[in-house]
Every structure is written in C-alpha cells, then in structure tokens.
Design an enzyme around this catalytic site. Structure first.
Site, short mmCIF file in Angstrom:
data_model
loop_
_atom_site.label_atom_id
_atom_site.label_comp_id
_atom_site.label_asym_id
_atom_site.label_seq_id
_atom_site.Cartn_x
_atom_site.Cartn_y
_atom_site.Cartn_z
N LYS A 116 -9.56 -0.81 3.53
CA LYS A 116 -9.97 -1.94 4.39
C LYS A 116 -10.95 -1.55 5.50
O LYS A 116 -11.79 -2.34 5.87
CB LYS A 116 -8.75 -2.66 4.97
N ARG B 55 5.82 -7.35 12.55
CA ARG B 55 4.63 -7.96 11.98
C ARG B 55 5.12 -8.68 10.73
O ARG B 55 6.10 -9.41 10.82
CB ARG B 55 3.54 -6.91 11.71
C1 LIG Z 1 -3.71 -1.06 7.20
C2 LIG Z 1 -2.49 -1.05 6.38
C3 LIG Z 1 -2.05 0.16 5.81
C4 LIG Z 1 -2.76 1.48 6.02
O1 LIG Z 1 -2.51 1.98 7.30
P1 LIG Z 1 -3.09 3.39 7.77
O2 LIG Z 1 -2.51 3.59 9.11
O3 LIG Z 1 -4.57 3.27 7.78
O4 LIG Z 1 -2.62 4.39 6.78
C5 LIG Z 1 -0.91 0.11 5.02
N1 LIG Z 1 -0.25 -1.05 4.80
C6 LIG Z 1 -0.64 -2.22 5.35
C7 LIG Z 1 0.15 -3.45 5.08
C8 LIG Z 1 -1.77 -2.25 6.16
O5 LIG Z 1 -2.15 -3.41 6.70
#
Ligand SMILES: *Cc1c(COP(=O)(O)O)cnc(C)c1O
Length: 332
Positions: free
Chosen positions: A36, A131
């Site tokens: 992302k 969340r």
């Molecule tokens: C952004 C995200 C991740 C990845 O998180 P990092 O800290 O970049 O490893 C994993 N799961 C969800 C649901 C996310 O939104």
C-alpha cells in the site's frame, strides 16, 4: 538529476524480503507483501513475486489494478475492508479481502455470483487495537453467515494490532487468536487456511515466543521497506534501513539571509509529509511551508544546487510514493 527525488534500492529491498521470509518461515509463518505504501509500483511488486511472495496486499483498488495491468502474477488482497460502494470492483480486482461487516459480505456474495466467481474472505477480529474487527463474542455468528453465503470462500481469520490503539501483539493476544481459530474449525467442521496474526509490529512477539501456535501468516510492509519493527521502531538485525533515500536541493545558500547558518531547500508540505524526514548529515530542520524547507546547516557550507539527503519514516515514505512532485528513481 531532478529533485525532490526518491532513490529506491531494489537490491536492499530484495535483501530485506529474503531475510524476513527466511526468518518468519523458520517457524512456519508465510508473508503477505503489503504494497500500500508503494502506490502500485510495478518493480517492487515484481520483486516480491520473484522472491516467492504469493499474495500482495494493498489498501486501494486503483493500486491493485495497476499491478494487475502490469501482469504481476500474484493473488491480490484488499487490505482495507471493502467499501459498500466498491463491492463489484473488489470482487473483480481482488482475489481476497479482509472483512468485518455482514452487510458488505452479503453484497460481495451477490457480486461474486454475478461475476460467476469465488471471492475469498478473511474475517478480522478486534483483539484490542480498536480499529477494524469483529468482537470475539460475535465471530461465530459472522462465520455462520459467511458459510451460508454463496460465492464466498472463508479462507482464514486475522487480527491487526498496533495501528490505531497501540495495543502490542502479545503472547496472550496471539494465543487467543490461535484458540479462536481452532474453536471455529471444530465447531463448523472447516479448515482455516490462513491465521494472519498481524503486521510489522509482530516482530518482538515472534522473536520471543516459545510457540507461534496456529499463526501461519503475517502481512508485512514497513519491515521490508525500512528494516524496522514498529513497536519500538528498532532496526531488525541484518536488514537494510536505508533502501529509500530522499534528495532535496538547496535553493538559497548558507549565509545569504541575516542568519548565517540558514539555508532553504526546494521541498515542502505540498511534496511530502515533512515531519517524517530526517537529514542524514548533521543539520537541523527549522521549519517548512508548502514549498520550502528551512534548515540550520550548522558547520556545513551549502551552495545553491547542492543536494541534501534524508531518511524517511513510513508516513513520509508513503506520502513520497504517492506524491506527483517527487521523482522516483529505482537503482538496481
Ligand atoms: C498496513 C497494514 C498492514 C501492514 O503493516 P506494516 O506495519 O506496514 O507491516 C497489515 N495489515 C493491515 C490490515 C494493514 O492495514
């Protein structure tokens, strides 16, 4: 070369992917590559796939479309729970989505039937981060509903911690996810393929736990790009923390203004999340406006046209990748 410019070392990212894959794989945990923050960058997506990452996760359909159009052969996971207004796009472009809402699941089911396809679903549990997620006491009801919805295939459950509520992924929380997985499997006589325990914040849990239990999957972004775990922001041994370097250019040199240590760089809030960049050399950031960054160069004499380099945190990295004003240069 133009500035502001983000230089991306593909070999450092490749190294980080390989080390993390080996590390987590040593205890049976597979990685989903979270793209992302890369805004659909094709070279990085391809690098993941070339290094054995089979699932790419993104929060935006548009990024998934970009990677798909480039024929990157992966399964795509929509990592932000789908919008009701985007269920058709979700089913069309994402193979899998994370879900928490019955209403959305019903609509995904309809869309899947219309497209004559099967959409894979991972249900997310809320285990303290406040969340997204289904409460443990409600998960059985949701599982039951999903199993009755045609066109959907429940492939796993997961949780996400340390994103909003700063709840650390502890032994206890991971054990409860394992227990919930086993209980659901038994009660509904199904097999959950993925038990996805979290993100880059799970490193300390992983390093210290005696048993990873049923957890067989993590969704990793930041550790791959920046070489750090995210609870204490500590570097992970053997990883590169400098795969991304930002360059900005002096547009007013040291000593020009009344303050003799002051200089101005051609970068500002309109370009990037300024609060997340750190100069590599010993200079201080004084402040920024939309297009200017004022620095104290201390001992250094910087001339117009000189470049100043910066490390980035994840926010700044993500904003740099999405910024149309920052040139991205990939190095081999
Ligand atoms: C952004 C995200 C991740 C990845 O998180 P990092 O800290 O970049 O490893 C994993 N799961 C969800 C649901 C996310 O939104």
């Amino acid at each position: 070369m133009s500035t502001p410019r983000l230089e991306i070392s593909l070999s450092k990212i490749r190294h980080n992917v390989q080390i993390l894959k080996g590390l987590y794989g040593s205890k049976g945990i597979e990685l989903i590559g979270v793209t992302k923050a890369m805004c659909g960058n094709i070279e990085i997506a391809q690098l993941f796939v070339d290094n054995g990452i089979g699932i790419l996760a993104d929060s935006r359909i548009s990024n998934i479309i970009q990677m798909r159009d480039a024929k990157i052969k992966a399964q795509y996971l929509l990592i932000r729970t789908p919008f009701l207004s985007q269920v058709y796009e979700t089913v069309k472009y994402a193979d899998i989505s994370l879900n928490t809402e019955i209403k959305i699941l019903e609509e995904l089911s309809k869309a899947a039937l219309e497209f004559a396809t099967i959409h894979k679903v991972i249900l997310m549990l809320e285990l303290g981060d406040q969340r997204e997620g289904i409460l443990p006491k409600e998960i059985d009801n949701v599982v039951k509903e999903v199993l009755n919805l045609r066109g959907l295939n429940l492939i796993g459950i997961g949780t996400n911690l340390f994103c909003f509520g700063k709840k650390k992924p502890t032994e206890n929380i991971m054990n409860s996810l394992s227990k919930i997985a086993s209980r659901i499997e038994k009660k509904f006589k199904i097999k959950l393929k993925l038990i996805s325990g979290g993100n880059s914040a799970n490193y300390n849990w992983f390093s210290t736990t005696k048993s990873t239990g049923r957890i067989n999957n993590l969704r990793i972004g930041e550790s791959i790009y920046l070489g750090r775990e995210t609870v204490y922001n500590m570097p992970i041994p053997r990883l590169f923390t400098d795969a991304f370097i930002l360059y900005a250019e002096i547009i007013e040199s040291t000593g020009k203004s009344s303050n003799k240590n002051r200089a101005i760089l051609g970068i500002g809030h309109n370009d990037i999340s300024i609060s997340g960049i750190t100069p590599i050399a010993n200079i201080d950031l004084i402040g920024a406006s939309s297009d200017h960054l004022i620095i104290n160069t201390k001992q250094m004499k910087l001339l117009v046209g000189n470049e100043v380099s910066f490390h980035l945190n994840y926010n700044a990295l993500s904003s740099a990748m999405t910024s149309p004003f920052i040139t991205k240069t990939t190095l081999a």
